[in-house]
Design a protein around this motif. Sequence first.
Motif, PDB file in Angstrom:
ATOM      1  N   UNK A  80       5.141  89.570 -18.613  1.00 18.82           N
ATOM      2  CA  UNK A  80       6.265  88.639 -18.658  1.00 18.82           C
ATOM      3  C   UNK A  80       6.918  88.458 -17.288  1.00 18.82           C
ATOM      4  N   UNK A  81       6.968  89.527 -16.479  1.00 20.69           N
ATOM      5  CA  UNK A  81       7.583  89.417 -15.155  1.00 20.69           C
ATOM      6  C   UNK A  81       6.818  88.437 -14.284  1.00 20.69           C
ATOM      7  N   UNK A  82       5.500  88.584 -14.244  1.00 21.81           N
ATOM      8  CA  UNK A  82       4.681  87.699 -13.409  1.00 21.81           C
ATOM      9  C   UNK A  82       4.730  86.271 -13.924  1.00 21.81           C
ATOM     10  N   UNK A  83       4.680  86.114 -15.239  1.00 20.90           N
ATOM     11  CA  UNK A  83       4.714  84.774 -15.832  1.00 20.90           C
ATOM     12  C   UNK A  83       6.010  84.044 -15.492  1.00 20.90           C
ATOM     13  N   UNK A  84       7.136  84.719 -15.669  1.00 21.95           N
ATOM     14  CA  UNK A  84       8.434  84.093 -15.381  1.00 21.95           C
ATOM     15  C   UNK A  84       8.564  83.809 -13.890  1.00 21.95           C
ATOM     16  N   UNK A  85       8.075  84.716 -13.043  1.00 18.83           N
ATOM     17  CA  UNK A  85       8.160  84.531 -11.597  1.00 18.83           C
ATOM     18  C   UNK A  85       7.371  83.300 -11.171  1.00 18.83           C
ATOM     19  N   UNK A  86       6.158  83.154 -11.696  1.00 25.92           N
ATOM     20  CA  UNK A  86       5.339  81.990 -11.355  1.00 25.92           C
ATOM     21  C   UNK A  86       5.994  80.698 -11.834  1.00 25.92           C
ATOM     22  N   UNK A  87       6.551  80.717 -13.017  1.00 25.03           N
ATOM     23  CA  UNK A  87       7.242  79.532 -13.536  1.00 25.03           C
ATOM     24  C   UNK A  87       8.411  79.149 -12.630  1.00 25.03           C
ATOM     25  N   UNK A  88       9.163  80.146 -12.171  1.00 26.56           N
ATOM     26  CA  UNK A  88      10.299  79.879 -11.274  1.00 26.56           C
ATOM     27  C   UNK A  88       9.830  79.357  -9.921  1.00 26.56           C
ATOM     28  N   UNK A  89       8.754  79.934  -9.391  1.00 29.39           N
ATOM     29  CA  UNK A  89       8.213  79.478  -8.100  1.00 29.39           C
ATOM     30  C   UNK A  89       7.769  78.022  -8.181  1.00 29.39           C
ATOM     31  N   UNK A  90       7.091  77.676  -9.259  1.00 29.68           N
ATOM     32  CA  UNK A  90       6.640  76.279  -9.417  1.00 29.68           C
ATOM     33  C   UNK A  90       7.829  75.332  -9.531  1.00 29.68           C
ATOM     34  N   UNK A  91       8.854  75.752 -10.263  1.00 26.36           N
ATOM     35  CA  UNK A  91      10.036  74.913 -10.435  1.00 26.36           C
ATOM     36  C   UNK A  91      10.734  74.666  -9.101  1.00 26.36           C
ATOM     37  N   UNK A  92      10.876  75.737  -8.315  1.00 26.42           N
ATOM     38  CA  UNK A  92      11.503  75.592  -7.002  1.00 26.42           C
ATOM     39  C   UNK A  92      10.675  74.707  -6.085  1.00 26.42           C
ATOM     40  N   UNK A  93       9.360  74.886  -6.103  1.00 28.64           N
ATOM     41  CA  UNK A  93       8.478  74.097  -5.239  1.00 28.64           C
ATOM     42  C   UNK A  93       8.565  72.615  -5.575  1.00 28.64           C
ATOM     43  N   UNK A  94       8.560  72.300  -6.847  1.00 27.16           N
ATOM     44  CA  UNK A  94       8.641  70.894  -7.255  1.00 27.16           C
ATOM     45  C   UNK A  94      10.006  70.305  -6.897  1.00 27.16           C
ATOM     46  N   UNK A  95      11.046  71.133  -7.031  1.00 31.28           N
ATOM     47  CA  UNK A  95      12.383  70.676  -6.656  1.00 31.28           C
ATOM     48  C   UNK A  95      12.432  70.366  -5.164  1.00 31.28           C
ATOM     49  N   UNK A  96      11.877  71.227  -4.349  1.00 30.69           N
ATOM     50  CA  UNK A  96      11.861  71.019  -2.897  1.00 30.69           C
ATOM     51  C   UNK A  96      11.124  69.737  -2.542  1.00 30.69           C
ATOM     52  N   UNK A  97       9.972  69.528  -3.175  1.00 26.82           N
ATOM     53  CA  UNK A  97       9.184  68.324  -2.889  1.00 26.82           C
ATOM     54  C   UNK A  97       9.945  67.066  -3.291  1.00 26.82           C
ATOM     55  N   UNK A  98      10.546  67.075  -4.475  1.00 22.48           N
ATOM     56  CA  UNK A  98      11.291  65.900  -4.931  1.00 22.48           C
ATOM     57  C   UNK A  98      12.469  65.603  -4.011  1.00 22.48           C
ATOM     58  N   UNK A  99      13.211  66.638  -3.617  1.00 18.88           N
ATOM     59  CA  UNK A  99      14.365  66.438  -2.741  1.00 18.88           C
ATOM     60  C   UNK A  99      13.949  65.989  -1.350  1.00 18.88           C
ATOM     61  N   UNK A 100      12.834  66.524  -0.855  1.00 22.25           N
ATOM     62  CA  UNK A 100      12.324  66.117   0.459  1.00 22.25           C
ATOM     63  C   UNK A 100      11.893  64.658   0.436  1.00 22.25           C
ATOM     64  N   UNK A 101      11.206  64.263  -0.633  1.00 21.55           N
ATOM     65  CA  UNK A 101      10.794  62.863  -0.775  1.00 21.55           C
ATOM     66  C   UNK A 101      12.014  61.945  -0.868  1.00 21.55           C
ATOM     67  N   UNK A 102      13.033  62.401  -1.614  1.00 18.11           N
ATOM     68  CA  UNK A 102      14.258  61.607  -1.747  1.00 18.11           C
ATOM     69  C   UNK A 102      14.930  61.421  -0.390  1.00 18.11           C
ATOM     70  N   UNK A 103      15.025  62.492   0.390  1.00 15.63           N
ATOM     71  CA  UNK A 103      15.661  62.415   1.713  1.00 15.63           C
ATOM     72  C   UNK A 103      14.901  61.448   2.620  1.00 15.63           C
TER      73      UNK A 103
END
Length: 275
Positions: A197-220
């Motif tokens: 569960x630790x690894x699964x949740x960590x990977x899910x959080x990493x993907x969420x942050x990465x997608x957020x960064x990409x979307x915000x960078x594209x928006x900027x």
Amino acid sequence: MSSLTDLTDLREAIDVVIGVDTHVATHAAAVVDARTGAVLEQITVEATAEGYAELVEFADAHAVLRMWAIEGTGSHGAGLTRHLSTLEEVVIELDRPVRAKRRNGAKSDPLDAVRAAREALARPRLGTPRAGHDRQALAVLVAVRRSAVQAAADARRQLFSLIMITPEPLRARFRGANGMGLVRIAASLRVQASWDIETTITVTALRSLARRIKDLTDEAEVHEKAIAQIVRDWRPDLLAQPGVGPITAAIVLCAWSHPGRVHSEAAFAMLAGVA
């Protein structure tokens, strides 16, 4: 009336000053005699199109030669300022001051409106509201781009911190990468059924942050392109200056606003923080 800001004594050009204390829901206004400083009449209206029209009717009952002294022309008073501008009324901008404490914490918007009018009469140099249209469009774009850039930076810091505590061997995937490389790796991660569960949740959080960064960078980037287009159409000469790109040019134009707002090179240096 266009030369009001060049006068040393407003009483030479106008009969009354209408001071306006602006707020989110209402505006308080006071008509003050320009020669004596006496309060002729006061009113409070709703901060709506109907309220603005009522305020102009209120002013029409007094002298035609008038000037408006408005606090918060770029915030709470923006709507009223635009309304008056379309009617070619003369508007002077007053910085919203720190309110003096009153007995028992009481507040009086009408008194603040009177103070605004009298302060305009006392000032040796008057400020005009920032221009709209291109300038306001740039201000909106600069603000929303800054928000996207800051949010992306926050997300990148969170991503890096999370990678540092990511379980092995998952963390090994990020070694040797940096910047957007870390973002791309995080975005490509896939959850495996065998993970705890630790690894699964960590990977899910990493993907969420990465997608957020990409979307915000594209928006900027989208906002920056729009900023660059306005600057090229309005003042392309700024982009020819060494070290001046679209964002710097936009910030300069937003501060400068229009001819006459900044009365000297020294004043602009103070505004820019380089005096």
